[in-house]
Scaffold this motif. Structure first.
Motif, PDB file in Angstrom:
ATOM      1  N   GLU A 116      -3.591   3.514  -7.102  1.00 16.90           N
ATOM      2  CA  GLU A 116      -3.923   3.417  -5.687  1.00 16.90           C
ATOM      3  C   GLU A 116      -3.303   2.191  -5.016  1.00 16.90           C
ATOM      4  O   GLU A 116      -2.862   2.253  -3.875  1.00 16.90           O
ATOM      5  N   SER A 117      -3.218   1.068  -5.732  1.00 17.21           N
ATOM      6  CA  SER A 117      -2.645  -0.119  -5.083  1.00 17.21           C
ATOM      7  C   SER A 117      -1.123  -0.123  -5.111  1.00 17.21           C
ATOM      8  O   SER A 117      -0.486  -0.635  -4.205  1.00 17.21           O
ATOM      9  N   ASN A 118      -0.518   0.460  -6.128  1.00 15.38           N
ATOM     10  CA  ASN A 118       0.941   0.413  -6.221  1.00 15.38           C
ATOM     11  C   ASN A 118       1.655   1.594  -5.568  1.00 15.38           C
ATOM     12  O   ASN A 118       2.809   1.484  -5.191  1.00 15.38           O
ATOM     13  N   PHE A 119       0.973   2.704  -5.466  1.00 15.49           N
ATOM     14  CA  PHE A 119       1.626   3.897  -4.912  1.00 15.49           C
ATOM     15  C   PHE A 119       0.981   4.367  -3.613  1.00 15.49           C
ATOM     16  O   PHE A 119       1.405   5.353  -3.024  1.00 15.49           O
ATOM     17  N   HIS A 120      -0.084   3.677  -3.193  1.00 17.64           N
ATOM     18  CA  HIS A 120      -0.830   4.086  -2.018  1.00 17.64           C
ATOM     19  C   HIS A 120      -1.102   5.587  -2.071  1.00 17.64           C
ATOM     20  O   HIS A 120      -0.830   6.351  -1.151  1.00 17.64           O
ATOM     21  N   PHE A 121      -1.614   5.989  -3.190  1.00 15.39           N
ATOM     22  CA  PHE A 121      -1.843   7.407  -3.457  1.00 15.39           C
ATOM     23  C   PHE A 121      -3.316   7.605  -3.772  1.00 15.39           C
ATOM     24  O   PHE A 121      -3.888   6.877  -4.583  1.00 15.39           O
ATOM     25  N   LYS A 122      -3.966   8.563  -3.077  1.00 14.62           N
ATOM     26  CA  LYS A 122      -5.386   8.791  -3.307  1.00 14.62           C
ATOM     27  C   LYS A 122      -5.548   9.898  -4.352  1.00 14.62           C
ATOM     28  O   LYS A 122      -5.274  11.065  -4.090  1.00 14.62           O
TER      29      LYS A 122
END
Ligand code: ZN
Ligand code: ZN
Length: 139
Positions: A116-122
């Protein structure tokens, strides 16, 4: 797993029938997901008379109501079902006998923050199957 079948059917506004009860009872006893064909065999061993298409229909109904979940195993290329589990599980899959062994450990929890922090992926879901040889099939 002990479940109150009458209560579950009632909660979902499904009519209580002997067949539905038998299906859920058999599924409640399983430690790992099984195929509809395996379920059919187990029911027949209990002298439950129902044809396979009726069983498929019941499974579909239970699935729509979220009472059972469908799982696809990419390792054995089979569609499996199990009662909706209250906790998240992964499986070790034997490539010889196709046995599925549930494991309670999920490595994803540790990865989630990183993703979540490195790929801004939920992340909403994930699958993980580990293939190999079970205790009895090891060469
Ligand atoms: Zn095996
Ligand atoms: Zn997991």
């Amino acid at each position: 797993m002990s479940i109150n079948i009458k209560k579950i059917l009632h909660q979902h506004n499904l009519k209580h029938t002997k067949q539905r009860e038998a299906i859920l009872k058999v599924l409640a006893k399983q430690k790992a997901p099984i195929s509809v064909e395996e379920l059919y065999d187990l029911l027949r061993q209990q002298a439950q008379t129902m044809n396979l298409s009726t069983l498929y229909r019941s499974v579909e109904t239970f699935s729509e109501h979220g009472i059972i979940e469908k799982i696809f195993s990419s390792i054995t290329n089979t569609n499996l079902i199990q009662l909706q589990s209250r906790h998240h599980q992964h499986y070790l899959v034997c490539i010889n006998c196709h046995k599925m062994i549930p494991i309670d450990y999920c490595p994803m929890d540790e990865l989630l923050g990183y993703i979540e922090s490195n790929f801004h992926f939920k992340v909403i879901d994930h699958q993980l199957e580990i293939s190999g040889y079970c205790d009895t099939c090891q060469p």
